[in-house]
Design a protein around this motif. Structure first.
Motif, PDB file in Angstrom:
ATOM      1  N   THR A  28     -50.549 -88.429  -4.600  1.00 53.81           N
ATOM      2  CA  THR A  28     -49.496 -88.957  -5.467  1.00 53.81           C
ATOM      3  C   THR A  28     -49.629 -88.494  -6.914  1.00 53.81           C
ATOM      4  OG1 THR A  28     -50.825 -90.956  -5.796  1.00 53.81           O
ATOM      5  CG2 THR A  28     -49.161 -91.001  -4.057  1.00 53.81           C
ATOM      6  N   CYS A  29     -50.558 -87.580  -7.184  1.00 51.20           N
ATOM      7  CA  CYS A  29     -50.692 -87.110  -8.562  1.00 51.20           C
ATOM      8  C   CYS A  29     -49.499 -86.253  -8.955  1.00 51.20           C
ATOM      9  CB  CYS A  29     -51.965 -86.286  -8.722  1.00 51.20           C
ATOM     10  SG  CYS A  29     -51.903 -84.701  -7.881  1.00 51.20           S
ATOM     11  N   ALA A  30     -49.213 -86.216 -10.245  1.00 50.18           N
ATOM     12  CA  ALA A  30     -48.200 -85.284 -10.753  1.00 50.18           C
ATOM     13  C   ALA A  30     -48.860 -83.927 -10.914  1.00 50.18           C
ATOM     14  CB  ALA A  30     -47.669 -85.779 -12.094  1.00 50.18           C
ATOM     15  N   CYS A  31     -48.299 -82.897 -10.303  1.00 51.49           N
ATOM     16  CA  CYS A  31     -48.949 -81.590 -10.300  1.00 51.49           C
ATOM     17  C   CYS A  31     -47.911 -80.512 -10.532  1.00 51.49           C
ATOM     18  CB  CYS A  31     -49.671 -81.371  -8.968  1.00 51.49           C
ATOM     19  SG  CYS A  31     -50.602 -79.853  -8.909  1.00 51.49           S
ATOM     20  N   SER A  32     -48.062 -79.794 -11.644  1.00 52.33           N
ATOM     21  CA  SER A  32     -47.078 -78.762 -11.991  1.00 52.33           C
ATOM     22  C   SER A  32     -47.359 -77.438 -11.321  1.00 52.33           C
ATOM     23  CB  SER A  32     -47.056 -78.562 -13.515  1.00 52.33           C
ATOM     24  OG  SER A  32     -48.332 -78.131 -13.973  1.00 52.33           O
ATOM     25  N   SER A  33     -48.503 -77.325 -10.628  1.00 54.91           N
ATOM     26  CA  SER A  33     -48.868 -76.034 -10.040  1.00 54.91           C
ATOM     27  C   SER A  33     -47.888 -75.586  -8.972  1.00 54.91           C
ATOM     28  CB  SER A  33     -50.286 -76.113  -9.458  1.00 54.91           C
ATOM     29  OG  SER A  33     -51.238 -76.341 -10.474  1.00 54.91           O
ATOM     30  N   VAL A  34     -47.280 -76.527  -8.246  1.00 58.44           N
ATOM     31  CA  VAL A  34     -46.287 -76.141  -7.240  1.00 58.44           C
ATOM     32  C   VAL A  34     -45.116 -75.433  -7.913  1.00 58.44           C
ATOM     33  CG1 VAL A  34     -44.674 -76.986  -5.511  1.00 58.44           C
ATOM     34  CG2 VAL A  34     -46.962 -77.967  -5.660  1.00 58.44           C
ATOM     35  N   GLU A  35     -44.680 -75.964  -9.049  1.00 58.05           N
ATOM     36  CA  GLU A  35     -43.588 -75.322  -9.770  1.00 58.05           C
ATOM     37  C   GLU A  35     -44.002 -73.938 -10.282  1.00 58.05           C
ATOM     38  OE1 GLU A  35     -44.356 -78.488 -10.023  1.00 58.05           O
ATOM     39  OE2 GLU A  35     -42.508 -79.437  -9.320  1.00 58.05           O
ATOM     40  N   LYS A  36     -45.260 -73.786 -10.687  1.00 58.99           N
ATOM     41  CA  LYS A  36     -45.734 -72.484 -11.167  1.00 58.99           C
ATOM     42  C   LYS A  36     -45.701 -71.447 -10.052  1.00 58.99           C
ATOM     43  CE  LYS A  36     -48.770 -74.362 -14.778  1.00 58.99           C
ATOM     44  NZ  LYS A  36     -50.170 -74.540 -15.231  1.00 58.99           N
ATOM     45  N   ILE A  37     -45.989 -71.866  -8.825  1.00 56.88           N
ATOM     46  CA  ILE A  37     -45.947 -70.942  -7.695  1.00 56.88           C
ATOM     47  C   ILE A  37     -44.546 -70.367  -7.540  1.00 56.88           C
ATOM     48  CG2 ILE A  37     -46.081 -70.844  -5.170  1.00 56.88           C
ATOM     49  CD1 ILE A  37     -48.415 -72.858  -5.381  1.00 56.88           C
TER      50      ILE A  37
END
Length: 272
Positions: A28-37
């Protein structure tokens, strides 16, 4: 930003010959790495970003990670059951949600149109853990948008989950499909669900209407959508996860049904 538990698959290419390069059940963490991919501009860059993301998530313990070369991690047989599938193809990153269609291209929404690339994935049946009724016999199966973590539930557990979704306040933002379903069900209604394990059927008895009430048929029709929301459909005609039968309680049942004698009781589950 990702703010809830979600599953993700990553591929090089699209179609039955695409190369699966990893998966994650992201917490459930907020993670911007998916958007970076999604910003990758080459297959190598995409693979590097995915690999870095999976390793970082593994080290940070923010998700359950499966790297390429390992067995397929999910109970469902193809990425049709995964929340988000990301694939690098034709110079950009595409995203499909629960296998419905490739609706995002590098973060840009793509509306439906002619000539769309079919949503077909490599098959994971040989290593997937699902052992239910013919569950992995086709890559054409479409999984319901509310299936989510209920893919592990037996029919009794599923009936309880459905009753909770229909009658209790949502603990957080509810999926749009559930909000739409609940909007079709008057809040005064009460339910008894009988779970028939042998026939894989949920028999739903609805209390709150009187004989001849014109709104009753609309409610019955809305509830028949439950298998498509919490299960799967198969264009080849294989058995669904479960079936439903909706009954409208008559006037006598309103007075004599012991399960709902307490007017504060909204829902009851029984099994046969």
């Amino acid at each position: 930003m990702i703010s809830r538990s979600t599953t993700h698959d990553f591929y090089l290419g699209r179609g039955p010959d695409a190369e699966w390069i990893g998966s994650i059940h992201l917490g459930t963490c907020a993670c911007s790495s998916v958007e970076k991919i999604g910003l990758a501009r080459s297959a190598d860059e995409f693979a590097d970003l995915v690999n870095s993301f999976l390793h970082a998530a593994e080290v940070g313990q923010v998700g359950e990670v499966t790297h390429r070369g390992h067995p397929w991690p999910w109970l469902w047989p193809t990425s049709h059951g995964t929340d988000y599938t990301h694939a690098f193809d034709r110079g950009t990153v595409w995203t499909a949600r629960r296998g419905q269609r490739w609706s995002m291209r590098a973060g840009e929404y793509i509306p439906p149109g002619l000539g769309e690339t079919p949503v077909v994935f490599p098959h994971g049946r040989d290593t997937c853990g699902y052992t239910g009724i013919d569950a992995a016999d086709t890559v054409g199966r479409r999984y319901g948008p509310l299936l989510g973590e209920t893919h592990r539930h037996d029919l009794h557990q599923l009936g309880l989950r459905i009753l909770a979704d229909l009658t209790l306040p949502s603990p957080g933002p509810a999926p749009a499909q559930l909000v739409e379903l609940r909007a079709q069900l008057p809040p005064h209604l009460r339910y008894v669900i009988n779970a028939h394990e042998t026939t894989a059927e949920l028999e739903i008895e609805v209390f709150g209407y009187r004989d001849g009430d014109p709104a009753a048929d609309a409610t019955a029709q809305a509830l028949t959508a439950l298998p498509a929301l919490y299960g799967w459909t198969d264009p080849n005609g294989a058995p669904p996860r479960f079936g439903t039968r909706v009954l409208l309680a008559d006037d006598e049942r309103h007075l004599t049904h012991p399960a709902l004698a307490d007017r504060h009781t909204r829902a009851v589950l029984t099994t046969t």
